[in-house]
Design a protein around this motif. Structure first.
Motif, PDB file in Angstrom:
ATOM      1  N   LEU A 526     -52.293  -5.431 -61.766  1.00  0.00           N
ATOM      2  CA  LEU A 526     -51.185  -5.772 -62.644  1.00  0.00           C
ATOM      3  C   LEU A 526     -49.996  -6.249 -61.825  1.00  0.00           C
ATOM      4  CD1 LEU A 526     -51.366  -2.677 -65.004  1.00  0.00           C
ATOM      5  CD2 LEU A 526     -52.161  -4.983 -65.514  1.00  0.00           C
ATOM      6  N   LYS A 527     -49.163  -7.098 -62.437  1.00  0.00           N
ATOM      7  CA  LYS A 527     -47.905  -7.464 -61.811  1.00  0.00           C
ATOM      8  C   LYS A 527     -46.965  -6.283 -61.958  1.00  0.00           C
ATOM      9  CE  LYS A 527     -44.295 -10.912 -61.473  1.00  0.00           C
ATOM     10  NZ  LYS A 527     -43.846 -12.250 -61.805  1.00  0.00           N
ATOM     11  N   ARG A 528     -46.631  -5.640 -60.869  1.00  0.00           N
ATOM     12  CA  ARG A 528     -45.888  -4.383 -60.914  1.00  0.00           C
ATOM     13  C   ARG A 528     -44.430  -4.607 -61.260  1.00  0.00           C
ATOM     14  NH1 ARG A 528     -47.512  -0.482 -56.031  1.00  0.00           N
ATOM     15  NH2 ARG A 528     -45.706   0.546 -56.927  1.00  0.00           N
ATOM     16  N   PRO A 529     -43.787  -3.573 -61.820  1.00  0.00           N
ATOM     17  CA  PRO A 529     -42.378  -3.703 -62.219  1.00  0.00           C
ATOM     18  C   PRO A 529     -41.468  -4.219 -61.116  1.00  0.00           C
ATOM     19  CG  PRO A 529     -43.292  -1.692 -63.127  1.00  0.00           C
ATOM     20  CD  PRO A 529     -44.357  -2.280 -62.240  1.00  0.00           C
ATOM     21  N   LEU A 530     -41.693  -3.798 -59.871  1.00  0.00           N
ATOM     22  CA  LEU A 530     -40.813  -4.240 -58.797  1.00  0.00           C
ATOM     23  C   LEU A 530     -40.907  -5.746 -58.589  1.00  0.00           C
ATOM     24  CD1 LEU A 530     -38.768  -3.359 -56.701  1.00  0.00           C
ATOM     25  CD2 LEU A 530     -40.628  -3.064 -55.078  1.00  0.00           C
ATOM     26  N   SER A 531     -42.083  -6.327 -58.757  1.00  0.00           N
ATOM     27  CA  SER A 531     -42.223  -7.783 -58.635  1.00  0.00           C
ATOM     28  C   SER A 531     -41.373  -8.489 -59.680  1.00  0.00           C
ATOM     29  CB  SER A 531     -43.692  -8.195 -58.793  1.00  0.00           C
ATOM     30  OG  SER A 531     -44.478  -7.737 -57.720  1.00  0.00           O
ATOM     31  N   SER A 606     -53.710 -11.340 -51.335  1.00  0.00           N
ATOM     32  CA  SER A 606     -53.364 -10.418 -52.408  1.00  0.00           C
ATOM     33  C   SER A 606     -54.544 -10.302 -53.361  1.00  0.00           C
ATOM     34  CB  SER A 606     -52.134 -10.928 -53.168  1.00  0.00           C
ATOM     35  OG  SER A 606     -52.481 -12.034 -53.982  1.00  0.00           O
ATOM     36  N   TYR A 607     -54.440  -9.407 -54.310  1.00  0.00           N
ATOM     37  CA  TYR A 607     -55.560  -9.207 -55.241  1.00  0.00           C
ATOM     38  C   TYR A 607     -55.874 -10.469 -56.035  1.00  0.00           C
ATOM     39  CZ  TYR A 607     -56.813  -4.314 -54.754  1.00  0.00           C
ATOM     40  OH  TYR A 607     -57.315  -3.124 -54.287  1.00  0.00           O
ATOM     41  N   HIS A 748     -53.702 -15.715 -64.010  1.00  0.00           N
ATOM     42  CA  HIS A 748     -52.884 -14.834 -64.861  1.00  0.00           C
ATOM     43  C   HIS A 748     -52.968 -13.366 -64.418  1.00  0.00           C
ATOM     44  CE1 HIS A 748     -52.655 -18.406 -67.363  1.00  0.00           C
ATOM     45  NE2 HIS A 748     -53.978 -18.415 -67.446  1.00  0.00           N
ATOM     46  N   TYR A 749     -53.081 -13.157 -63.113  1.00  0.00           N
ATOM     47  CA  TYR A 749     -53.146 -11.813 -62.513  1.00  0.00           C
ATOM     48  C   TYR A 749     -54.356 -11.013 -63.015  1.00  0.00           C
ATOM     49  CZ  TYR A 749     -48.341 -13.074 -61.457  1.00  0.00           C
ATOM     50  OH  TYR A 749     -47.217 -13.734 -61.028  1.00  0.00           O
ATOM     51  N   SER A 750     -55.382 -11.699 -63.447  1.00  0.00           N
ATOM     52  CA  SER A 750     -56.568 -11.019 -63.970  1.00  0.00           C
ATOM     53  C   SER A 750     -57.394 -10.430 -62.832  1.00  0.00           C
ATOM     54  CB  SER A 750     -57.429 -11.987 -64.768  1.00  0.00           C
ATOM     55  OG  SER A 750     -58.679 -11.411 -65.079  1.00  0.00           O
ATOM     56  N   LYS A 751     -57.963  -9.245 -63.078  1.00  0.00           N
ATOM     57  CA  LYS A 751     -58.838  -8.635 -62.080  1.00  0.00           C
ATOM     58  C   LYS A 751     -60.269  -9.144 -62.178  1.00  0.00           C
ATOM     59  CE  LYS A 751     -59.775  -4.486 -64.846  1.00  0.00           C
ATOM     60  NZ  LYS A 751     -59.607  -3.026 -64.884  1.00  0.00           N
ATOM     61  N   PHE A 752     -60.545  -9.960 -63.170  1.00  0.00           N
ATOM     62  CA  PHE A 752     -61.914 -10.419 -63.366  1.00  0.00           C
ATOM     63  C   PHE A 752     -62.191 -11.748 -62.661  1.00  0.00           C
ATOM     64  CE2 PHE A 752     -60.828  -7.864 -67.146  1.00  0.00           C
ATOM     65  CZ  PHE A 752     -61.729  -6.839 -66.950  1.00  0.00           C
ATOM     66  N   ASN A 753     -61.161 -12.480 -62.293  1.00  0.00           N
ATOM     67  CA  ASN A 753     -61.365 -13.768 -61.632  1.00  0.00           C
ATOM     68  C   ASN A 753     -60.677 -13.811 -60.272  1.00  0.00           C
ATOM     69  OD1 ASN A 753     -62.869 -15.142 -63.679  1.00  0.00           O
ATOM     70  ND2 ASN A 753     -60.996 -15.278 -64.884  1.00  0.00           N
ATOM     71  N   ALA A 764     -71.190 -18.817 -57.336  1.00  0.00           N
ATOM     72  CA  ALA A 764     -71.205 -20.130 -56.696  1.00  0.00           C
ATOM     73  C   ALA A 764     -69.945 -20.921 -56.991  1.00  0.00           C
ATOM     74  CB  ALA A 764     -72.431 -20.922 -57.166  1.00  0.00           C
ATOM     75  N   HIS A 765     -69.371 -20.691 -58.179  1.00  0.00           N
ATOM     76  CA  HIS A 765     -68.175 -21.433 -58.584  1.00  0.00           C
ATOM     77  C   HIS A 765     -67.144 -20.434 -59.111  1.00  0.00           C
ATOM     78  CE1 HIS A 765     -70.554 -25.071 -58.168  1.00  0.00           C
ATOM     79  NE2 HIS A 765     -71.482 -24.517 -58.942  1.00  0.00           N
ATOM     80  N   LYS A 766     -66.046 -20.313 -58.408  1.00  0.00           N
ATOM     81  CA  LYS A 766     -64.995 -19.368 -58.799  1.00  0.00           C
ATOM     82  C   LYS A 766     -63.858 -20.138 -59.474  1.00  0.00           C
ATOM     83  CE  LYS A 766     -64.652 -15.516 -57.903  1.00  0.00           C
ATOM     84  NZ  LYS A 766     -64.913 -14.249 -58.610  1.00  0.00           N
ATOM     85  N   ARG A 767     -63.557 -19.759 -60.707  1.00  0.00           N
ATOM     86  CA  ARG A 767     -62.500 -20.449 -61.449  1.00  0.00           C
ATOM     87  C   ARG A 767     -61.132 -20.096 -60.873  1.00  0.00           C
ATOM     88  NH1 ARG A 767     -61.757 -21.693 -67.775  1.00  0.00           N
ATOM     89  NH2 ARG A 767     -59.477 -21.807 -67.884  1.00  0.00           N
TER      90      ARG A 767
END
Length: 931
Positions: A526-531, A606-607, A748-753, A764-767
């Motif tokens: 997640l985009k943390r509050p401090l960011s 970064s993540y 969009h700060y997603s952990k899935f991509n 093979a192909h990362k969006r």
């Protein structure tokens, strides 16, 4: 050379931090122990298991009930220790949180009705454009489902804001010198300083060359650097009078005062016990009195479970922590105004008398000119010798509020009273600022003793701006703001939020040019509050934030999470051969590279895939520490890298501000800051481009170091002299509305991509979906210009790193079939190239695929694709796609350990052994096997 992995339900190595946990910040520094000849790394810590949201809520509710129970049960039969706990509980009535919201005005009203307070509204009370608030809330409201539901917060907010320090924490391993690790943010005791050489390695980043541009300049003069840390020992001689502001956001040094009526110039402290007031305030009808109780110092509000039973600070350095010092605060008229009024009245009488006698009217003027002086002073009197009364010397030594006194000095006025609390000593100076905290009626109901209980903040400040006694910082004439967000035992998100806000919104009107944050915390998805907060302040003030990369290396993706998705500059830890010789006593004949990294320096990306760290700077320094310790010590860590970079930036800015070519940039910045102070909507533009110009200038001018990837060194080692010309060029571009830029986001700060894979089942192909994270200061027209500007994405370099740390750089302009990465379009994955143009306002043209050619990737190696994003011909952003091709366990001899426990409690251990192979200093040797 042995590589070892465990299979016991852990996350994948290199991916070992749980995204669901909210970790407390920790000081990102390591220390060198001269006695044991060891480098101590305090940021190694046991990894905690996952805790789901339901469990966290119940745990928090239990903690709050326990907290109330502790306070409620403190009755007459309690021991002194229990009574102390009760009093400390009463000091923690609120939580400071950053809330993402949908409707700012509505949410603010609901917060106030619930007994809360708005600490910071980024909209300055006008509209709803910037959707967050920093608030104080009673702890009980966090578990009030009806209240939380009424706020109608965006999805995911509760995951972001649950303060980790509210729940009980595991007991830290204090002796890191013996254990080698700590599982908490506990600060480390400074090592003894007995080195032959006291220095901050400024030559490595070309600070001396910068100073040669203008003789006697480039020393940080005219700049302000805020140190977000453990505070600064203001009495240390290397700072002179250049600590201009102090704020204790931890509140661990505060003492409450009670309104007391005076009777015959005395006040009653206890039943039948009276104390005579000092002469200067004996006419006050009421004064505010209390005790500075050493036993109650050291307790951080909002961190009860870490600091309780550990509080107590020996401020007078007499070897005990149970002293109580009587303090009384009263109000007196400004003596200068009294003199001015007397002189004015005398002149009036003389003129009146002359007119009555028909004599010439005197034309003389009073000695004092009327100025905008404060009408009255709040003065504190402290019973330093603890005899229960004020001696003549104590009565004649009133103490001003430190921040008010420093403001007078900056305006070339001499403070009429003492500006620090001082304790007698024949050979030492024991002195602390006193901070007065007025209530809504401007009455001083609380007083704070400002101290650095540990050494970290004072050490960092010395690196930035120390001057004298063989210690010279990068900007030895810069002014400093001491923003204390960490106590001697912990750091909290609450204190960090409060402290950073006070650095920009303070009664004295100071705005820092540079902010240093040498703190560390695990990164999450997640985009943390401090960011969010750092991005907002960069947009409003144009300030550059420098953040330590953290000390969790040498594994990939171990980067700091504080401000990770913001315009901040993340700094890794460089070490030169000269530093190895001077600081670590490198043995004669040992071959060391001219430039390298300290082993613990955290790696990116970064993540989401951003290039972190951005740059590297020297990661060790022998600098100042509080005078109640050794006075100077050698630390190493990214906590040292960040302030060297921040100080160098301040030194550069002190020259840039005097450059005629920068005048219009400075005028534009000052106009925006003035509009923010007036809460005006006149200046509808953002200063984010100015903050990003500093980061880009440092990256563009950095020196690439051989043998390290972009994930290890970012753009490379800072060259502050070359950065001068580059920053001036980029800063002037920000004057053109069409040349503005913003922070980019990936997927969009997603952990899935995420752009990071560590397995043999690699996509093979990362969006890669790019977007602009446009701040709330940008106008509608500016936002449209940003979104509709084409963004050119280019695959610039491909790096391959083997398990021994060797790095091979491939020519991406060569034969495409030999390069393991390429750019592809959706539906045309086979048509691959190295460059693509995106239009971010068009959702169908805002993304592409980073293609990984798995057949070209060998096991046991790490592959990195370095991408740049260019607008208007200028590189604005860099990101990485990283792939580990690990060795499979099935290819190894496997040792299985099955103790006489349940099968689920067993551990399976696999070892990958290369016999008679020495691990070299630069080897990348973490987790080459698949787990």
């Amino acid at each position: 050379m042995v590589y070892q992995g465990r299979i016991n339900g852990y996350c994948q190595p290199g991916d070992h931090r749980s995204p669901e946990l909210i970790h407390p910040p920790d000081l990102s520094h390591t220390q060198y122990n001269q006695k044991t000849n060891r480098v101590i790394h305090p940021d190694s810590r046991k990894r905690e298991g996952l805790m789901n949201r339901f469990y966290r809520y119940n745990l928090l509710r239990t903690c709050l009930l326990m907290l109330c129970l502790v306070c409620w049960t403190s009755l007459g039969s309690q021991s002194a220790s229990a009574q102390l706990k009760e009093e400390l509980c009463e000091c923690s009535p609120e939580l400071t949180l950053l809330l993402r919201v949908n409707d700012v005005r509505r949410t603010a009203d609901l917060i106030k009705k619930a007994g809360g307070e708005i600490v910071y509204d980024p909209n300055l009370g006008i509209g709803n454009d910037i959707p967050f608030l920093v608030v104080n809330l009673p702890p009980s409201k966090l578990n009030d489902k009806k209240f939380i539901d009424s706020l109608k917060l965006p999805s995911g907010v509760m995951e972001e804001i649950i303060p980790s320090k509210i729940v009980p924490q595991a007991e830290p391993a204090i002796d890191s010198a013996n254990s080698g690790s700590t599982n908490s943010a506990e600060l480390q005791v400074a090592p003894e300083a007995d080195f032959d050489s006291l220095y901050v390695p400024l030559d490595d980043i070309k600070v001396p060359a910068l100073r040669k541009r203008v003789a006697g300049k480039g020393l940080g003069e005219g700049t302000i650097v805020a140190i977000i840390d453990t505070g600064i020992d203001t009495s240390h001689p290397v700072f002179q009078d250049r600590v201009i502001f102090w704020d204790d956001a931890t509140r661990e040094g505060r003492s409450p005062l009670t309104r007391t009526r005076q009777l015959d110039s005395k006040i009653e402290l206890e039943h039948g016990k009276f104390v005579a007031l000092p002469e200067k305030i004996k006419e006050n009808d009421y004064v505010y009195s209390g005790y500075i109780d050493e036993k109650k110092l050291g307790f951080q509000q909002g961190d009860l479970w870490t600091t309780l039973d550990k509080e107590g600070v020996d401020i007078n350095r007499n070897g005990t922590k149970d002293d109580k010092l009587l303090v009384v605060v009263g109000i007196i008229p400004n003596p200068e105004l009294v003199k001015l009024e007397a002189a004015t009245n005398k002149a009036k009488e003389e003129r009146k008398a002359a007119a009555a006698k028909d004599e010439p009217i005197p034309s003389g003027k009073p000695d004092l000119e009327k100025r905008d002086l404060t009408k009255e002073y709040a003065l504190a009197f402290v019973d330093v010798d603890m005899d229960g009364k004020f001696s003549k010397e104590e009565a004649d030594t009133p103490i001003m509020d430190f921040n008010s006194a420093r403001k007078m000095q900056r305006e070339d006025l001499k403070p009429p009273y003492q500006i620090m609390l001082e304790f007698p000593s024949r050979t030492k100076r024991i002195a602390y600022p006193l901070l007065f905290r007025p209530d809504s009626k401007n009455q001083v109901t609380e007083i704070t003793v400002a101290f650095d209980q540990q050494s970290h903040g004072t050490h960092v400040a010395g690196i930035v701006a120390g001057s004298g006694l063989q210690i010279e910082g990068a900007a030895p004439k810069a002014s400093l703001m001491a923003i204390k967000v960490c106590s001697g035992r912990s750091c909290t998100d609450q204190a960090i939020l409060r402290g950073i806000i006070s650095a920009f919104f303070n009664p004295q009107g100071y705005v820092p040019d540079v902010v240093n944050i040498s703190l560390g915390s695990h990164e999450g998805y997640l985009k943390r509050p401090l960011s969010i907060l750092l991005q907002d302040l960069s947009a409003k003030f144009g300030t550059t934030f420098f953040v330590s990369a953290s000390n969790d290396g040498p594994g990939y993706r171990t980067i700091n999470g504080l401000g990770a998705s913001s315009p901040a500059v993340f700094v890794g830890a460089h070490v030169s051969a000269n530093t190895l010789r001077e600081h670590y006593r490198l043995a004669e004949g040992v071959d060391a590279p001219e430039h390298g990294l300290l082993y613990f320096s955290s790696l990116g990306p970064s993540y989401t895939g951003e290039m972190r760290p951005n740059v590297v700077a020297p990661g060790s320094a022998l600098s100042s520490t509080p005078l109640n310790t050794e006075g100077s010590s050698m630390f190493n860590g990214t906590s040292m890298s960040s302030p060297i970079a921040a100080g160098a930036a301040a030194a550069m800015l002190s020259l840039i501000k005097e450059d005629k070519e920068y005048a219009k940039v400075l005028e534009r910045q000052q106009k925006k800051i003035e509009a923010i102070r007036k809460k005006s909507s006149d200046s509808k533009y953002s200063l984010t481009s100015l903050a990003l110009s500093m980061r880009l200038a440092l990256e563009n001018s950095a020196m690439r170091m051989k043998g390290f990837t972009y994930a290890q060194q970012g753009a490379g080692l800072i060259d502050i002299d070359k950065a001068y010309t580059e920053f001036l060029r980029l800063a002037k571009l920000t004057l053109d509305p069409k040349m503005q830029t913003a922070e980019f986001s990936i997927n969009h700060y997603s952990k899935f991509n995420r752009l990071y894979d560590r397995s043999n089942n690699i996509e093979a192909h990362k969006r890669v979906d790019l977007d602009l994270n446009i701040d709330g200061e940008v106008s509608d027209q500016g936002s449209l210009l940003l979104k509709n500007t084409p963004s050119i994405v280019k695959l610039e370099k491909v790096e391959i790193q083997d398990s021994e740390g060797n790095v091979t750089i491939l020519d991406v302009n060569g034969k495409n079939d030999k390069i393991p990465f390429s750019i592809a379009l959706p539906g045309k994955e086979e048509a691959q190239g190295n460059q693509i143009s995106l239009v971010l306002s068009n959702s169908s043209k805002s993304y592409f695929y980073s293609t990984r050619k798995r057949n070209l990737m060998e096991t046991g190696k790490t592959y990195l694709a370095y991408y740049t994003v260019t607008q208007h011909g200028e590189r604005e952003f860099s990101f990485l796609d990283v792939v580990h091709k690990p060795i499979e366990l099935s290819d190894l001899n496997t040792e299985v350990s099955l103790p006489s426990l349940n099968l689920q409690d067993s551990e399976r251990v696999a070892a990958y052994v290369v016999s008679e192979k020495t691990i070299t200093a630069g080897a990348y040797h973490r987790y080459p096997i698949a787990v």
